[in-house]
Design a protein around this motif. Structure first.
Motif, mmCIF file in Angstrom:
data_model
loop_
_atom_site.group_PDB
_atom_site.id
_atom_site.type_symbol
_atom_site.label_atom_id
_atom_site.label_comp_id
_atom_site.label_asym_id
_atom_site.label_seq_id
_atom_site.Cartn_x
_atom_site.Cartn_y
_atom_site.Cartn_z
ATOM 1 N N GLY A 191 23.648 -0.917 -14.687
ATOM 2 C CA GLY A 191 23.436 -2.298 -14.261
ATOM 3 C C GLY A 191 22.308 -2.994 -14.999
ATOM 4 O O GLY A 191 22.079 -4.180 -14.821
ATOM 5 N N GLY A 192 21.559 -2.281 -15.824
ATOM 6 C CA GLY A 192 20.450 -2.863 -16.559
ATOM 7 C C GLY A 192 19.176 -2.061 -16.362
ATOM 8 O O GLY A 192 19.184 -1.001 -15.745
ATOM 9 N N ALA A 193 18.102 -2.583 -16.879
ATOM 10 C CA ALA A 193 16.803 -1.916 -16.779
ATOM 11 C C ALA A 193 15.841 -2.857 -16.063
ATOM 12 O O ALA A 193 15.876 -4.068 -16.274
ATOM 13 N N ALA A 194 14.992 -2.277 -15.205
ATOM 14 C CA ALA A 194 14.069 -3.119 -14.441
ATOM 15 C C ALA A 194 12.950 -2.287 -13.847
ATOM 16 O O ALA A 194 13.084 -1.072 -13.670
ATOM 17 N N PHE A 195 11.849 -2.974 -13.541
ATOM 18 C CA PHE A 195 10.794 -2.353 -12.755
ATOM 19 C C PHE A 195 11.281 -2.319 -11.310
ATOM 20 O O PHE A 195 11.884 -3.279 -10.826
ATOM 21 N N ARG A 196 11.033 -1.219 -10.625
ATOM 22 C CA ARG A 196 11.423 -1.060 -9.222
ATOM 23 C C ARG A 196 10.192 -0.677 -8.412
ATOM 24 O O ARG A 196 9.372 0.119 -8.868
ATOM 25 N N VAL A 197 10.096 -1.218 -7.218
ATOM 26 C CA VAL A 197 9.001 -0.887 -6.316
ATOM 27 C C VAL A 197 9.587 -0.091 -5.152
ATOM 28 O O VAL A 197 10.452 -0.585 -4.429
ATOM 29 N N GLU A 198 9.139 1.154 -5.025
ATOM 30 C CA GLU A 198 9.529 1.973 -3.880
ATOM 31 C C GLU A 198 8.440 1.762 -2.838
ATOM 32 O O GLU A 198 7.348 2.307 -2.951
ATOM 33 N N ASN A 199 8.752 0.931 -1.853
ATOM 34 C CA ASN A 199 7.752 0.463 -0.902
ATOM 35 C C ASN A 199 7.954 1.090 0.469
ATOM 36 O O ASN A 199 8.914 0.758 1.173
ATOM 37 N N PRO A 200 7.048 1.981 0.906
ATOM 38 C CA PRO A 200 7.189 2.607 2.216
ATOM 39 C C PRO A 200 6.960 1.633 3.379
ATOM 40 O O PRO A 200 7.291 1.936 4.515
ATOM 41 N N ASN A 201 6.428 0.452 3.101
ATOM 42 C CA ASN A 201 6.148 -0.533 4.142
ATOM 43 C C ASN A 201 7.321 -1.470 4.408
ATOM 44 O O ASN A 201 7.308 -2.202 5.390
ATOM 45 N N ALA A 202 8.314 -1.476 3.527
ATOM 46 C CA ALA A 202 9.433 -2.405 3.660
ATOM 47 C C ALA A 202 10.375 -1.935 4.761
ATOM 48 O O ALA A 202 10.863 -0.814 4.744
ATOM 49 N N ALA A 243 0.845 -1.200 0.000
ATOM 50 C CA ALA A 243 0.000 0.000 0.000
ATOM 51 C C ALA A 243 0.876 1.245 0.000
ATOM 52 O O ALA A 243 1.834 1.344 0.762
ATOM 53 N N GLY A 244 0.577 2.176 -0.877
ATOM 54 C CA GLY A 244 1.319 3.430 -0.945
ATOM 55 C C GLY A 244 2.603 3.372 -1.752
ATOM 56 O O GLY A 244 3.336 4.359 -1.812
ATOM 57 N N CYS A 245 2.887 2.254 -2.388
ATOM 58 C CA CYS A 245 4.148 2.133 -3.120
ATOM 59 C C CYS A 245 4.086 2.821 -4.478
ATOM 60 O O CYS A 245 3.021 3.138 -4.998
ATOM 61 N N VAL A 246 5.273 3.042 -5.036
ATOM 62 C CA VAL A 246 5.414 3.589 -6.381
ATOM 63 C C VAL A 246 6.115 2.532 -7.225
ATOM 64 O O VAL A 246 7.183 2.030 -6.845
ATOM 65 N N VAL A 247 5.516 2.164 -8.356
ATOM 66 C CA VAL A 247 6.143 1.239 -9.292
ATOM 67 C C VAL A 247 6.771 2.088 -10.390
ATOM 68 O O VAL A 247 6.086 2.871 -11.055
ATOM 69 N N ASP A 248 8.077 1.939 -10.556
ATOM 70 C CA ASP A 248 8.826 2.742 -11.517
ATOM 71 C C ASP A 248 9.590 1.812 -12.447
ATOM 72 O O ASP A 248 9.756 0.624 -12.160
ATOM 73 N N TYR A 249 10.060 2.348 -13.562
ATOM 74 C CA TYR A 249 10.921 1.609 -14.474
ATOM 75 C C TYR A 249 12.189 2.415 -14.606
ATOM 76 O O TYR A 249 12.147 3.590 -14.977
ATOM 77 N N VAL A 250 13.312 1.817 -14.252
ATOM 78 C CA VAL A 250 14.585 2.536 -14.266
ATOM 79 C C VAL A 250 15.593 1.840 -15.161
ATOM 80 O O VAL A 250 15.637 0.616 -15.229
ATOM 81 N N GLU A 251 16.380 2.647 -15.839
ATOM 82 C CA GLU A 251 17.473 2.141 -16.662
ATOM 83 C C GLU A 251 18.760 2.699 -16.099
ATOM 84 O O GLU A 251 18.857 3.888 -15.820
#
Length: 110
Positions: free
Chosen positions: A87-98, A76-84
């Motif tokens: 080291g490569g390119a990938a979807f990243r989850v910025e998760n405030p709950n982690a 809940a409240g996370c941001v799903v981003d795509y970063v290049e």
């Protein structure tokens, strides 16, 4: 149930749209949380044909992000981003709950 919104960044939406178009599928990204990974839980990404009845659905630039209720509790409240990067390119989850995450960026603990 907490329905704190999620965010799908414009760069992630653009990447999902590109992948979906190449595969001839709808531009719907399913994000789920599963047990395992180096920190206890890991993120799983995949294209979906349609949202399911109780999914949380967020839309950015015509692309939908869908998450099941059980997974939503962890992200809940996370941001799903795509970063290049170098080291490569990938979807990243910025998760405030982690409480912790590992170097791979796809595993976390709460």
């Amino acid at each position: 149930m907490d329905r704190t919104p999620l965010t799908l960044s414009p760069s992630a939406a653009q990447r999902v749209a590109t992948i979906a178009a190449k595969q001839g599928k709808p531009a719907i990204l399913r994000l789920s949380v599963e047990g395992g990974g180096c920190s206890g839980f890991h993120y799983k990404f995949g294209l979906a044909d349609a949202p399911e009845g109780d999914d949380l659905v967020v839309e950015t630039d015509g692309v939908r992000l869908v998450v099941d209720p059980m997974s939503h509790e962890f992200i809940a409240g996370c941001v799903v981003d795509y970063v290049e990067s170098l080291g490569g390119a990938a979807f990243r989850v910025e998760n405030p709950n982690a409480a912790a995450s590992c170097g791979c960026g796809s595993s976390f603990a709460v």
